[in-house]
Structures are given as C-alpha cells and as structure tokens.
Design an enzyme around this catalytic site. Structure first.
Site, mmCIF file in Angstrom:
data_model
loop_
_atom_site.group_PDB
_atom_site.id
_atom_site.type_symbol
_atom_site.label_atom_id
_atom_site.label_comp_id
_atom_site.label_asym_id
_atom_site.label_seq_id
_atom_site.Cartn_x
_atom_site.Cartn_y
_atom_site.Cartn_z
ATOM 1 N N ARG A 443 0.848 -1.200 0.000
ATOM 2 C CA ARG A 443 0.000 0.000 0.000
ATOM 3 C C ARG A 443 0.889 1.258 0.000
ATOM 4 N NH1 ARG A 443 -4.578 2.263 4.183
ATOM 5 N NH2 ARG A 443 -6.211 2.520 2.674
ATOM 6 N N ASP A 478 -4.458 1.230 13.376
ATOM 7 C CA ASP A 478 -4.463 0.408 12.164
ATOM 8 C C ASP A 478 -3.066 -0.118 11.847
ATOM 9 O OD1 ASP A 478 -5.490 -0.785 9.902
ATOM 10 O OD2 ASP A 478 -6.432 1.034 9.126
ATOM 11 N N ASP A 548 -12.632 -5.332 6.696
ATOM 12 C CA ASP A 548 -12.990 -4.180 5.871
ATOM 13 C C ASP A 548 -14.236 -4.483 5.048
ATOM 14 O OD1 ASP A 548 -11.099 -2.443 6.736
ATOM 15 O OD2 ASP A 548 -9.728 -2.711 5.054
#
Ligand code: GLA
Length: 746
Positions: A443, A478, A548
């Site tokens: 990411r 997170d 998610d």
C-alpha cells in the site's frame, strides 16, 4: 484445584471438577509424561493405570530397557531426538552447534492466581479462585532451565499454558524453537476446525478430518494475519455446535504463529502452538530469559458452542479491561467509507453534528487527517494535522466536536512510514528491510523497525503530542501491510532471527505506553480489517475492526467464524452504504443493522446524504441497540445455523440468567414454496415461559412458548396462514437478503 502426589516420580492433577489435566514425572529420565486432558476424573493417589506403554521396535534412551522410547511416550514439552522423532516444543542450539537436550524435572511451585508481565499480553486470574502450577525443568547438559506454567480457572473450563526459558549458564545459547505448549492425545479420533481467510474475507471456518502426518496453520507475515487465525479446535467427528467434545487452542500473540497437529503412525495426536519457528532464532544470552506467549486451551462436552462460550467468558473476564471513558461500548460513526480522503473541517463538523442529533456516542475521523494525505501514497509517520483540510488543526476540531456533546476519535497507523515524510528523510534506515536489497512496498508504505526502541520512542512522542493537546477519547490503531523482508538495521547479524518477535514486542510496548499514559483513551485495533484479530490485541483494546468487508451477507460468515473464539463484544461491526463498497450488494438498512447488532455496532456511511426516512430509521436502530446492548455483549452466544452450509444463518444470545434472548435469522437465498423449517433454539431455561416478539415488525406478538418447547420443537420459520388464507395472494415475499430478529423474554 491442583493435586500433587509427592514421590520420587510425582504426579500432578489440575481439576476444577469439570476438566482434568494430568501428567507425571517418569522414573529415570525425569521427563514429564502426559496422561490425560479432557473431562474431569476424580483425584487419585496414583495414575499409573493411565500409562500406555507398548514394546515397539524403536530407539530406547537407556540400556536394557525397551520402554524408554520417547517416540512412544506422550509428553508435556518434548525435545527432538533422544528417541523422539516428532516435531518438538523446544529446540536449543548449544555453543558447539549440537542441538540435543534433555529436560528433567527438578521441582514445582504453586501460586494463587497467576503471574503477570507488562512486557507481554497475558490473561489475568483471580487470586482467590484460580491457581497456577509451575513445573521446573533443567537441562542435564547445561544450565538452561525451563518453567512450564499451567493456570487452571475455577469457573472456566480453561487451562492456560506458557513456558519461560532461562539461561543460567555462562555461555550464550540459540533458541531455534520455543513453543508455548504441546500436548499428546492418545488417539486421533478428531476433526480439526480452523479459521482462514484473506483481506475482506477473514475468519472463514473450515472443518476437516485429520490425516496421518503433519498439518499446520501458521503465519509468516509478521502479523497473526488475515490468512489464518491463531486458533484451532480438535473435535470428535460427531461433535456438533450443541453436543460432543471440543478442545480449543487460542494463542495470545499477534506475530508469526504456528498451530501444528502431528498424527503419528500409532494414532497419537500431538497438538502444539506457539511462535512460528520459521525465521525465528533467539540469542539467549547468559542471565536472560525468554517468555513464550500464552496458549489458552478450552474444553467442552457441549459442542463447539460450549467451547466458544468458555473462550468468550474467560476473555471477557480475564483479558478485556474496563472501558474508558465510556460507561458502555460507544455507538460510533466512522468517516472512512463516507469520505475516504476527501473531506475538510466543514464537512466533518456537519457530519459530527448530525451524528450527535441521531444519537451516536462517538464520531471517528479515520485516515486522511495528517501530513498531506490525499491518497494512500504518503504521510504515514508524520502525525501532524493536514492544515489544508483542517486549517485550525486537530486540537481545535476535537474541541468543536466535543462541544457538540459527542465524543471524538482519531485514526492512526503508528507502525508505518511513507518515504515523503521528514521522519524517513531523517532516518531512512528506520524501516524494516536491507537497504542493499529491494524492499517491497505494501500500500505504498514501509514498516517501521519496532525492534529499535528509538523508533518506538519517536512514534510514542508524536502520538503523545496529538493526544495530549487534543480532546480525543478513542483511537483506531491500524496496520496495513505485512513484513516481507525481515531485516533490522538496528539488530546485529546474530540477532536477525529475532526481528519478527522483537517487532511485535515493540508494538506491545507502544500500546502499553499509550494505554498507561492515556488511560482515558479507548482503543480499537485494526489491521486492514482482521489482519491482527487475536487475543493479544484484545488485551490492549477491547474492540477490533474485524474486516474491511461491511457487506451484511459477507459479514455473516466473518462474524460466525470469529465467534468460534472471540466474544461478540469485540467484533467491530458497522452499517455501511449501499451498494456495498466491497461487493456491490444491496441489502436493506434493516438487514445491515441486524447483522451489525451482533457486534460492537456502529455506522460507516455519509449520514448527511441520507434521506430523512433513513435517518429516522437509524435513530431508532441506535435506540434499539442501546436497549439490548447488555444482553448482546454479556450473554451466552449460540450458533444455530451455519452460513458455510446453507443460505440461512442463525444465532442467538441468551442472558446469563436465561430470562432474555435475542435470536437472529438471516436469509441470503430466497426459495419458492419452501419446505417446513423448525429451528431449535438453545441455552434457554426449559421451565420458563417466553414471550416472543419480532423486532421492527408490526406483527402481533407470537404466542408465548416454554423453553423446552423452543429447544425441542423449535421456532417455526415458515409463515402460518391459519385463519388468514386470504392474505396468501397479497403477502409480501421476503426475497433474498432479509433478516429477522426475535426478542424472547421470560
Ligand atoms: C484500513 C482499515 C480501514 C480504513 C483504512 C484507512 O484498510 O481497515 O477501516 O481505516 O485502512 O486507510
């Protein structure tokens, strides 16, 4: 609860009247032999009658004996070699490279409750009720000793095990493998249940027969991971959700783990669990100790539901901590799917004000508030307000939101670094990976080297600055990528096998410091959804964003699987927008609410864009959750129908006094002219009469029913057209994706 038969070969029996765990010391070798784990038996003076010892062709430890082959002896904490060829619990490398050790019993200690450590997450125990046995072992070839800890709980059918390895020698040793527990069952009449998955499809359940040989579930990703959860259960092939034996194993660890089941050719099943030995080598310096994480072992004769309830109860009582600053679990609204990175202070304030009006307790500003973050391409590690979006900064925004009478929460991803940050420019070698080789991004980001205390300090200071200058009640913590090039620029060459474990210890350290420094801040952990949904994270944070995937239908599988081991109160669950952002499915606001109800309950959509009608519905939904929250979060959870088998999922929660229950029935496939379906309920009091009401329904109350009748005959899921045959043609068909929730009250 701990019975010791003192002799030259003592035996130990841990029992709370429901479970028994028995082992003894072998004559001669002084190795521990496992004798029984499962349903309780009464304490005896001698357990020799439980010994199984065939003479088989094998290597034997001592001359003139044919019954000292460790290959054929069930053990408590085995080593490799010295006649056992199965995978061991511990593997120590001596300074000369030799790896043969022999751990003999030297004594034991008993303590009330259990020991704790602030370096590693652990279960608590009640000093007045629960007891710990510590067995002391010593290597006959060195000054290495091992303490095996066994805690038994008075009111839970749970044994917690871990080991501590001490180097009392003058020389360094290398730990190549140090599992938390190993146990040899004398048969293989088991099936294995485990949880697997991927991003947005976590904790799916699989059950399969055991094969001869080795089977394992593990993580090599630096996190417990989306792929496998650190949990498995061994169950009798006839075990159902409601009846039969189930042995559950759950590891209190967030890093690389190993769950391994080895069935040998004599049908002995060795179940072991702990830190994954792959890419692990710990330099055990003189005078130091190594602590393994805890394995929580739950046993039940009442099927998988019985086992899960043991986990839920012990985790709620002895792992989770008090919620601060909230008196109850807050109903939150999270900004992520509403805004992604696209927002400014005006938009946030408008959403927060409306959230307050609808009855939310907490507004959470997710990703995108710091550095200059308009996408997932930068700014991680620069925890200062993005003044383009929030010109007065987070402190000011937090004050304005709190002034509305709603709590405020903020997203962090503390373990990550983007290359466009001042921190990366100042310390390019603070990321994990060898700078002379390619280091992969995940990411677009890199993992901070949390094995380096300076790195942890820096992030602690940055977070402290935000938390101490703003009015923040909640953090979403997170972690969005795995470690793929485990190399630390901080550790020395001979310590590179420690990177994964030291990284996780660094994460625990930061969580611990933030919790201690800011005890008023409520933490919810997350790792790209459920990439680190494990008991260790629950020790620091009562709540985990478990996926998610916010689609109501997909969530049925995720929440059903997760309930195998984790309490409902820990499962972050949100009502989100339609079409759903992960799968594009359209489900009703009611069904989305009904699924999220069986979790922490929150929302993740733009309430400003909703119609008045939907907003009113949300207002009522929040009231409904508040009404049933105690029941949902403190009751006993029963799975009734599996989403992995049919298009109908059902579960229920019964209050501890059995006077109330909520039953959720979720249909993901419609069928024409359906067969009759009576769904047997569970956990009720047979003698109590329950009134049954369907939530959100104009229908009259059903006739009341007794507990025995509801559990033996069941709730009739088909329509009853008696006396209203005329309604048949005009009836509304539920269609695909619909849900019903029934409230039962004695
Ligand atoms: C992860 C989380 C999401 C959200 C995003 C933000 O994917 O699981 O809930 O916070 O990060 O980038």
């Amino acid at each position: 609860m701990i019975f010791v038969n003192e002799s030259s070969t003592p035996s130990f029996h841990l029992t709370n009247g429901k479970i028994s765990y028995i082992f003894h010391v072998l004559k001669g070798s002084k190795i521990l032999e496992h004798l029984h784990y499962g349903a309780a038996i009464r304490p005896r003076d001698n357990y020799d009658y439980l010994i199984e010892r065939e003479v088989r062709p094998s290597n034997n430890l001592y001359a003139d004996t044919h019954t000292t082959s460790l290959e054929h002896i069930k053990q408590e904490y085995p080593v490799y070699g010295t006649t056992d060829f199965r995978y061991p619990a511990i593997d120590i490398e001596y300074p000369d490279g030799d790896r043969i050790s022999h751990f003999s019993y030297t004594g034991y200690s008993l303590i009330s409750g259990k020991l704790s450590s602030d370096k590693q997450p652990m279960l608590r125990a009640n000093v007045l009720e629960d007891e710990t046995l510590i067995i002391h072992l010593k290597d006959i070839y060195s000054e290495i000793s091992i303490d095996l800890h066994y805690t038994i709980y008075k009111s839970h059918n749970v044994i917690v095990r871990r080991s501590v390895i001490h180097n009392k020698d003058a020389k360094p040793y290398k730990l190549n493998r140090a599992l938390s527990a190993s146990i040899d069952f004398s048969h293989n009449n088991f099936e294995v249940v485990h949880l697997y998955g991927a991003w947005a499809r976590e904790t799916h359940m699989e059950r399969s027969p055991l094969l001869k040989g080795v089977q394992n579930f593990s993580s090599t990703r630096g996190a417990s991971s989306h792929a496998h959860n650190p949990f498995f259960a061994l169950v009798d092939p006839n075990t159902t959700e409601q009846i039969g034996e189930a042995y559950g194993f759950s590891l209190v660890y967030s890093g690389n783990f190993l769950s391994q089941i080895e069935v040998d050719t004599y049908n002995v099943t060795r179940a072991s669990m702990g830190i994954n030995p792959y890419h692990f080598a710990w330099d055990l310096q003189p005078g130091t100790s190594f602590q393994t994480p805890e394995v929580v072992m739950a046993y039940s004769k009442d099927g998988l539901n019985g086992m899960s309830q043991q986990f839920h109860n012990v985790y709620r009582e002895h792992l989770l901590h008090n919620q601060t600053p909230f008196k109850k679990v807050p109903v939150l609204i999270n900004s992520w799917e509403a805004n992604y990175f696209d927002f400014d202070d005006a938009k946030i304030l408008e959403q927060a004000q409306l959230a307050k009006d609808l009855g939310f307790d907490l507004f959470v500003l997710d990703d995108g508030w710091f550095g200059s973050r308009d996408s997932d391409n930068g700014s991680l590690g620069n925890w200062t307000s993005d003044l383009r979006k929030i010109p007065q900064g987070i402190a000011d925004l937090s004050e304005k939101i709190q002034a509305m009478g709603i709590h405020f929460g903020l997203w962090f991803e503390p373990e990550m670094l983007s290359v466009d940050t001042p921190l990366f420019k100042a310390h390019p070698n603070w990321i994990i990976g060898n700078p002379d080789k390619n280091i992969s991004h995940g990411r677009n980001q890199f993992v901070l080297d949390f094995s380096n205390p300076d790195v942890v300090d820096n992030i602690f200071e940055q977070m402290s600055e935000v938390l101490s200058t703003s009015n923040i009640d909640y953090i979403k913590w997170d972690m969005n990528r795995y470690i793929s090039e485990p190399f630390s620029n901080f550790l020395q060459r001979h310590q590179q096998g420690e990177v994964f474990h030291r990284y996780i210890l660094g994460v625990y350290d930061l969580l611990d410091r933030i919790r201690k420094e800011f005890p008023e801040v409520f933490i919810e952990t997350c790792a790209g959804g459920g990439g680190r949904y494990d008991p260790a994270m629950l020790y620091y944070a009562n709540q985990n964003w478990i996926s998610d995937d916010t689609d109501a239908v997909e969530r049925l599988k995720i929440q059903y699987g997760a309930s195998m081991v984790y309490p409902i109160s820990t499962m972050g669950s949100h009502v989100s927008e339609i079409p759903n952002h992960q799968v594009g499915r359209i489900t009703s606001l009611k069904m989305r609410k009904d699924v999220a109800l069986f979790g922490t309950f929150g929302y993740e959509l733009d309430i400003v864009k909703l119609s008045e009608h939907d907003r009113d519905e949300i207002r009522e939904q929040i009231k409904q959750f508040n009404l049933y929250q105690t029941l949902i979060h403190q009751g006993d959870f029963y799975r009734l129908r599996s989403p992995f088998e049919i298009g109908l999922t059902a579960w229920m929660i019964v209050s501890k006094d059995k006077k109330e229950a909520l039953v959720g029935v979720f249909q993901s496939q419609a069928s024409a002219n359906p067969a009759y379906d009576r769904m047997k309920l569970a956990g009720l009091n047979t003698d109590l009469e329950y009134s049954i009401k369907e939530l959100d329904s104009d229908m009259k109350e059903f006739s009341s029913r007794y507990g025995d009748d509801l559990m033996e005959i069941g709730l009739l899921l088909n329509e009853n057209f008696t006396g209203r045959a005329d309604e048949y043609w005009g009836r509304e068909k539920p269609g695909e994706y619909n849900s019903r929730v029934f409230y039962l009250k004695a």
